[in-house]
Motif scaffolding. Structure first.
Motif, PDB file in Angstrom:
ATOM      1  N   LYS A  37       0.835  -1.215   0.000  1.00  0.00           N
ATOM      2  CA  LYS A  37       0.000   0.000   0.000  1.00  0.00           C
ATOM      3  C   LYS A  37       0.861   1.254   0.000  1.00  0.00           C
ATOM      4  O   LYS A  37       1.900   1.275   0.669  1.00  0.00           O
ATOM      5  CB  LYS A  37      -0.927  -0.013   1.217  1.00  0.00           C
ATOM      6  CG  LYS A  37      -0.183   0.095   2.536  1.00  0.00           C
ATOM      7  CD  LYS A  37      -1.099  -0.163   3.737  1.00  0.00           C
ATOM      8  CE  LYS A  37      -0.366   0.095   5.029  1.00  0.00           C
ATOM      9  NZ  LYS A  37      -1.039  -0.481   6.196  1.00  0.00           N
ATOM     10  N   ASN A  58      -4.579  -2.232   1.088  1.00  0.00           N
ATOM     11  CA  ASN A  58      -5.698  -1.962   1.996  1.00  0.00           C
ATOM     12  C   ASN A  58      -6.805  -1.113   1.374  1.00  0.00           C
ATOM     13  O   ASN A  58      -7.805  -0.853   2.025  1.00  0.00           O
ATOM     14  CB  ASN A  58      -5.207  -1.321   3.305  1.00  0.00           C
ATOM     15  CG  ASN A  58      -4.712   0.091   3.120  1.00  0.00           C
ATOM     16  OD1 ASN A  58      -4.308   0.462   2.012  1.00  0.00           O
ATOM     17  ND2 ASN A  58      -4.735   0.868   4.174  1.00  0.00           N
ATOM     18  N   ARG A 212       1.837 -10.192   7.469  1.00  0.00           N
ATOM     19  CA  ARG A 212       1.621  -9.057   6.559  1.00  0.00           C
ATOM     20  C   ARG A 212       2.689  -8.006   6.827  1.00  0.00           C
ATOM     21  O   ARG A 212       2.631  -7.282   7.811  1.00  0.00           O
ATOM     22  CB  ARG A 212       0.236  -8.455   6.803  1.00  0.00           C
ATOM     23  CG  ARG A 212      -0.911  -9.485   6.832  1.00  0.00           C
ATOM     24  CD  ARG A 212      -2.223  -8.786   7.145  1.00  0.00           C
ATOM     25  NE  ARG A 212      -2.184  -8.018   8.354  1.00  0.00           N
ATOM     26  CZ  ARG A 212      -2.562  -8.452   9.569  1.00  0.00           C
ATOM     27  NH1 ARG A 212      -3.017  -9.676   9.732  1.00  0.00           N
ATOM     28  NH2 ARG A 212      -2.467  -7.658  10.620  1.00  0.00           N
TER      29      ARG A 212
END
Ligand code: PLP
Length: 231
Positions: A37, A58, A212
Motif C-alpha cells: 500500500k 488496503n 503481513r
C-alpha cells in the motif's frame, strides 16, 4: 530501489524462516504477504522480480489502479485485501483480490456472497476479529464471532479459511495472537493472518500462517491516505 527491496525481502524471509524453525514449524507453513500500500507499481515489480508473489493492499481503488498491469506480467501473483471494505465495493473487491482478509460483518458477508455468485469467482475469506475490542477498529467483536461464522458458512456459503487480527498498537501482541489462535482451533479454521513488520516473528511463534509485512520490505510509507471507512 530494486536491490534495496530485494535485500529487505531476503532478510525478512530469513527472519521468518528462523522464527518458524524455532517454533518447530516449516518455513513453508508461513506465507509472507508483502504489503505494498502507498508504494508505486515499480516497487511491487521489484519484489516480483525478486520472487515475491503474495501482496497485500488496503484500498480497493489503489489495488485496481496498480495491479492489473502487474498481473499481466506475473499471472501467478496473489493479491490480499487487508483493509476495511465497503459493501458498494464488494464486486470490485471480488474481481480484484484473490484473498479477502477483512470480512467482519453480516452486511458485508451478504454483499460478498452476492458478488461471488454474480462473478463466479470465490476469493478465500478470512474473518477479521477485533481482539482488542477497540470501538474505532474494524473486525467482528469476539462475543459475536461464533454466530457470525455460522452465518458466513451456512447462510452465505462463503469460503472462510481463517482468521485475521490487528492488535492494538499500544499493547503487547501476545494475548491477541493467542486469542486468535485459540478461536481458530476451536472452530476448525487452519489459517491465521497475524503479525506485521514489528511483530511477525512473535506471530509465527503463536502459529501465524500468513504475516503481513510492509515497512520492513518497502521502507517507510509517505503519509498514507486514510483507508476506506466501512458502511
Ligand atoms: C499496513 C498494514 C500492514 C503492514 O504494516 P507494516 O508495519 O508496514 O509492516 C499489515 N497489516 C495491515 C492490516 C496493514 O494495514
Amino acid at each position: 530501489m530494486t536491490s534495496m527491496i530485494e535485500e529487505n525481502l531476503a532478510a525478512v524471509r530469513a527472519r521468518a524462516l528462523a522464527a518458524a524453525r524455532k517454533a518447530g514449524r516449516e518455513g513453508s507453513d508461513v506465507t509472507l504477504v508483502a504489503v505494498s500500500k502507498t508504494h508505486a507499481a515499480d516497487s511491487v515489480r521489484a519484489a516480483l522480480v525478486a520472487g515475491q508473489r503474495e501482496f497485500g493492499e488496503n484500498r480497493v481503488q489503489e489495488a485496481m489502479s496498480k495491479f492489473p498491469a502487474l498481473r499481466a506480467e506475473f499471472p501467478d501473483l496473489r493479491l490480499h485485501l487487508i483493509g476495511p471494505l465497503q459493501t458498494n465495493k464488494a464486486v470490485d473487491a471480488v474481481q480484484t483480490f484473490d484473498v479477502i482478509q477483512s470480512l467482519d460483518r453480516p452486511k458485508l458477508a451478504a454483499s460478498l456472497a452476492g458478488a461471488m455468485n454474480r462473478l463466479q469467482r470465490r476469493p478465500d475469506c478470512y474473518i477479521q476479529v477485533n481482539t482488542g475490542e477497540e470501538s474505532q477498529k474494524a473486525g467482528i467483536a469476539p462475543s459475536l464471532f461464533e454466530s457470525f461464522l455460522v452465518e458466513c458458512r451456512e447462510r452465505y456459503a462463503l469460503p472462510v479459511v481463517g482468521l485475521m487480527c490487528i492488535p492494538p498498537v499500544d499493547e503487547h501482541p501476545d494475548r491477541h495472537f493467542s486469542q486468535l489462535r485459540d478461536l481458530a482451533r476451536r472452530h476448525g479454521l487452519t489459517r491465521l493472518s497475524m503479525g506485521m513488520s514489528g511483530d511477525f516473528e512473535t506471530a509465527i511463534a503463536f502459529g501465524a500462517t500468513a504475516v503481513r509485512v510492509g515497512t520492513a520490505i518497502f521502507g517507510m510509507r509517505a503519509t498514507a491516505p486514510a483507508p476506506d471507512t466501512r458502511d
